[in-house]
Design a protein around this motif. Structure first.
Motif, mmCIF file in Angstrom:
data_model
loop_
_atom_site.group_PDB
_atom_site.id
_atom_site.type_symbol
_atom_site.label_atom_id
_atom_site.label_comp_id
_atom_site.label_asym_id
_atom_site.label_seq_id
_atom_site.Cartn_x
_atom_site.Cartn_y
_atom_site.Cartn_z
ATOM 1 N N GLU A 164 15.210 -39.002 -3.070
ATOM 2 C CA GLU A 164 16.049 -37.883 -2.612
ATOM 3 C C GLU A 164 16.489 -36.971 -3.764
ATOM 4 O OE1 GLU A 164 16.538 -37.225 0.627
ATOM 5 O OE2 GLU A 164 15.196 -38.933 0.950
ATOM 6 N N PHE A 165 15.774 -37.059 -4.891
ATOM 7 C CA PHE A 165 16.131 -36.266 -6.060
ATOM 8 C C PHE A 165 14.941 -35.441 -6.516
ATOM 9 C CE2 PHE A 165 18.989 -39.818 -5.906
ATOM 10 C CZ PHE A 165 20.208 -39.300 -6.301
ATOM 11 N N ARG A 166 15.227 -34.346 -7.187
ATOM 12 C CA ARG A 166 14.218 -33.517 -7.822
ATOM 13 C C ARG A 166 14.700 -33.276 -9.241
ATOM 14 N NH1 ARG A 166 12.604 -35.228 -3.849
ATOM 15 N NH2 ARG A 166 11.499 -34.229 -2.161
ATOM 16 N N PHE A 167 13.902 -32.546 -10.027
ATOM 17 C CA PHE A 167 14.303 -32.311 -11.409
ATOM 18 C C PHE A 167 13.964 -30.900 -11.844
ATOM 19 C CE2 PHE A 167 9.884 -33.298 -12.031
ATOM 20 C CZ PHE A 167 9.510 -32.583 -13.163
ATOM 21 N N LEU A 168 14.564 -30.515 -12.958
ATOM 22 C CA LEU A 168 14.203 -29.308 -13.674
ATOM 23 C C LEU A 168 14.359 -29.635 -15.152
ATOM 24 C CD1 LEU A 168 16.949 -27.676 -14.879
ATOM 25 C CD2 LEU A 168 17.284 -27.385 -12.441
ATOM 26 N N GLU A 218 14.208 -23.207 -9.101
ATOM 27 C CA GLU A 218 13.178 -24.095 -8.563
ATOM 28 C C GLU A 218 13.353 -25.520 -9.076
ATOM 29 O OE1 GLU A 218 8.329 -24.340 -8.026
ATOM 30 O OE2 GLU A 218 9.190 -22.746 -9.254
ATOM 31 N N LEU A 219 13.258 -26.455 -8.141
ATOM 32 C CA LEU A 219 13.318 -27.875 -8.468
ATOM 33 C C LEU A 219 11.937 -28.478 -8.252
ATOM 34 C CD1 LEU A 219 16.656 -28.808 -6.652
ATOM 35 C CD2 LEU A 219 16.324 -28.207 -9.061
ATOM 36 N N TYR A 220 11.616 -29.531 -9.002
ATOM 37 C CA TYR A 220 10.280 -30.118 -8.966
ATOM 38 C C TYR A 220 10.326 -31.567 -8.492
ATOM 39 C CZ TYR A 220 9.209 -25.994 -11.678
ATOM 40 O OH TYR A 220 9.068 -24.695 -12.088
ATOM 41 N N ASP A 221 9.252 -31.970 -7.819
ATOM 42 C CA ASP A 221 9.093 -33.355 -7.383
ATOM 43 C C ASP A 221 8.738 -34.220 -8.586
ATOM 44 O OD1 ASP A 221 9.433 -32.680 -4.683
ATOM 45 O OD2 ASP A 221 7.293 -32.324 -4.405
ATOM 46 N N ILE A 229 16.092 -33.141 -19.275
ATOM 47 C CA ILE A 229 15.587 -33.314 -17.926
ATOM 48 C C ILE A 229 16.824 -33.462 -17.043
ATOM 49 C CG2 ILE A 229 14.226 -34.756 -16.371
ATOM 50 C CD1 ILE A 229 12.751 -35.717 -19.021
ATOM 51 N N VAL A 230 16.956 -32.560 -16.090
ATOM 52 C CA VAL A 230 18.134 -32.526 -15.231
ATOM 53 C C VAL A 230 17.711 -33.026 -13.849
ATOM 54 C CG1 VAL A 230 19.933 -31.055 -14.246
ATOM 55 C CG2 VAL A 230 19.008 -30.550 -16.528
ATOM 56 N N ILE A 231 18.299 -34.136 -13.417
ATOM 57 C CA ILE A 231 17.973 -34.728 -12.123
ATOM 58 C C ILE A 231 19.005 -34.248 -11.109
ATOM 59 C CG2 ILE A 231 17.648 -36.869 -10.837
ATOM 60 C CD1 ILE A 231 16.775 -38.176 -13.463
ATOM 61 N N VAL A 232 18.488 -33.692 -10.001
ATOM 62 C CA VAL A 232 19.329 -33.022 -9.017
ATOM 63 C C VAL A 232 19.247 -33.738 -7.676
ATOM 64 C CG1 VAL A 232 19.728 -30.825 -7.822
ATOM 65 C CG2 VAL A 232 18.940 -30.836 -10.211
ATOM 66 N N ASP A 233 20.396 -33.974 -7.066
ATOM 67 C CA ASP A 233 20.486 -34.575 -5.743
ATOM 68 C C ASP A 233 20.173 -33.500 -4.708
ATOM 69 O OD1 ASP A 233 21.339 -35.671 -3.280
ATOM 70 O OD2 ASP A 233 22.857 -36.888 -4.282
ATOM 71 N N LEU A 234 19.149 -33.718 -3.893
ATOM 72 C CA LEU A 234 18.744 -32.717 -2.909
ATOM 73 C C LEU A 234 19.787 -32.477 -1.824
ATOM 74 C CD1 LEU A 234 14.956 -33.294 -2.228
ATOM 75 C CD2 LEU A 234 16.067 -31.398 -3.384
ATOM 76 N N ARG A 235 20.615 -33.463 -1.551
ATOM 77 C CA ARG A 235 21.593 -33.318 -0.463
ATOM 78 C C ARG A 235 22.551 -32.163 -0.704
ATOM 79 N NH1 ARG A 235 23.323 -39.456 -0.612
ATOM 80 N NH2 ARG A 235 23.185 -38.827 -2.785
ATOM 81 N N ASP A 236 22.967 -31.961 -1.949
ATOM 82 C CA ASP A 236 23.922 -30.883 -2.224
ATOM 83 C C ASP A 236 23.564 -30.070 -3.472
ATOM 84 O OD1 ASP A 236 24.490 -32.713 -4.202
ATOM 85 O OD2 ASP A 236 26.566 -33.055 -3.585
ATOM 86 N N ARG A 237 22.378 -30.324 -4.030
ATOM 87 C CA ARG A 237 21.884 -29.626 -5.226
ATOM 88 C C ARG A 237 22.833 -29.810 -6.420
ATOM 89 N NH1 ARG A 237 17.353 -26.274 -4.570
ATOM 90 N NH2 ARG A 237 17.904 -25.131 -6.452
ATOM 91 N N SER A 238 23.475 -30.969 -6.482
ATOM 92 C CA SER A 238 24.360 -31.261 -7.612
ATOM 93 C C SER A 238 23.598 -32.082 -8.645
ATOM 94 C CB SER A 238 25.613 -32.014 -7.151
ATOM 95 O OG SER A 238 25.252 -33.309 -6.685
ATOM 96 N N ALA A 242 26.196 -30.379 -16.403
ATOM 97 C CA ALA A 242 27.056 -31.559 -16.377
ATOM 98 C C ALA A 242 26.962 -32.211 -15.013
ATOM 99 C CB ALA A 242 28.497 -31.167 -16.669
ATOM 100 N N LEU A 243 27.212 -33.495 -14.999
ATOM 101 C CA LEU A 243 27.162 -34.230 -13.749
ATOM 102 C C LEU A 243 28.086 -33.602 -12.723
ATOM 103 C CD1 LEU A 243 27.173 -37.857 -15.130
ATOM 104 C CD2 LEU A 243 25.240 -36.402 -14.598
ATOM 105 N N GLY A 244 27.559 -33.412 -11.525
ATOM 106 C CA GLY A 244 28.331 -32.839 -10.436
ATOM 107 C C GLY A 244 28.226 -31.341 -10.328
ATOM 108 N N ALA A 245 27.768 -30.652 -11.382
ATOM 109 C CA ALA A 245 27.619 -29.197 -11.300
ATOM 110 C C ALA A 245 26.519 -28.861 -10.293
ATOM 111 C CB ALA A 245 27.277 -28.619 -12.674
ATOM 112 N N ASP A 246 26.679 -27.753 -9.604
ATOM 113 C CA ASP A 246 25.710 -27.348 -8.591
ATOM 114 C C ASP A 246 24.646 -26.437 -9.187
ATOM 115 O OD1 ASP A 246 27.054 -28.738 -6.565
ATOM 116 O OD2 ASP A 246 28.410 -27.048 -6.216
#
Length: 174
Positions: A147-151, A130-133, A157-166, A120-124
């Motif tokens: 500034e995002f990666r995905f898994l 492992e996150l992918y470019d 497809i889950v897009i993750v903010d690298l700043r806090d891995r949320s 869910a959005l905001g979950a860490d």
């Protein structure tokens, strides 16, 4: 914040509340089949499409998301999520064209991450996942993803903010 509060109000706390709980209702546990489940409201599914086939019940102020075929708790949403300052339900906005490009750029056989948490959005996302470019073609057309990666997990497809891995955005693969 308004989106989270609106989503929170979408759940029927009065009718879905279970009292005298004498069972473990944490993620991964099976609950008794005597517990009455309610379908996840459509307004919630609009934001969290992966809850589409699930049901829920409420314990205290905690919403328990359940797979109705197995009665396994797949997620719990506590009051802190709805009231957490600084978190936004819509963390990243992309156009439908950008979303289609992301879907098309990630191969169907891309390895799925083994994560057991609320997508869910905001979950860490834990540090050991492992996150992918994103492919360069995606970054060229959606530079806001720098500034995002995905898994990939649970056909999403889950897009993750690298700043806090949320989690910033979840896209169904279909």
């Amino acid at each position: 914040m308004q989106d989270r509060e609106r989503l929170h109000r979408s759940f029927d706390f009065e009718h879905a509340r279970v009292s005298n709980v004498h069972f473990d209702y944490h993620v991964g546990r099976r609950i008794p089949r005597a517990v009455h489940l309610f379908p996840v409201p459509q307004e919630v599914i609009t934001f969290f499409p992966y809850y589409r086939s699930y049901s829920y019940f409420v314990v205290g102020d905690e919403i328990c998301i359940v797979d109705p075929s197995t009665y396994e708790v797949v997620d719990t949403i506590d009051e802190g999520y709805w009231r957490a300052p600084g978190r936004q339900v819509a963390g990243l906005r992309l156009s439908s064209g950008q979303i289609a490009l992301i879907r098309d750029s990630i191969p169907r056989d891309f390895p799925e991450a083994d994560v057991r948490l609320r997508l869910a959005l905001g979950a860490d996302i834990p540090d050991d996942v492992e996150l992918y470019d994103f492919p360069q073609i995606v970054l060229d057309r959606a530079p806001e993803l720098q500034e995002f990666r995905f898994l990939v997990a649970d056909w999403q497809i889950v897009i993750v903010d690298l700043r806090d891995r949320s989690i910033a955005l979840v896209i169904d693969r279909a």
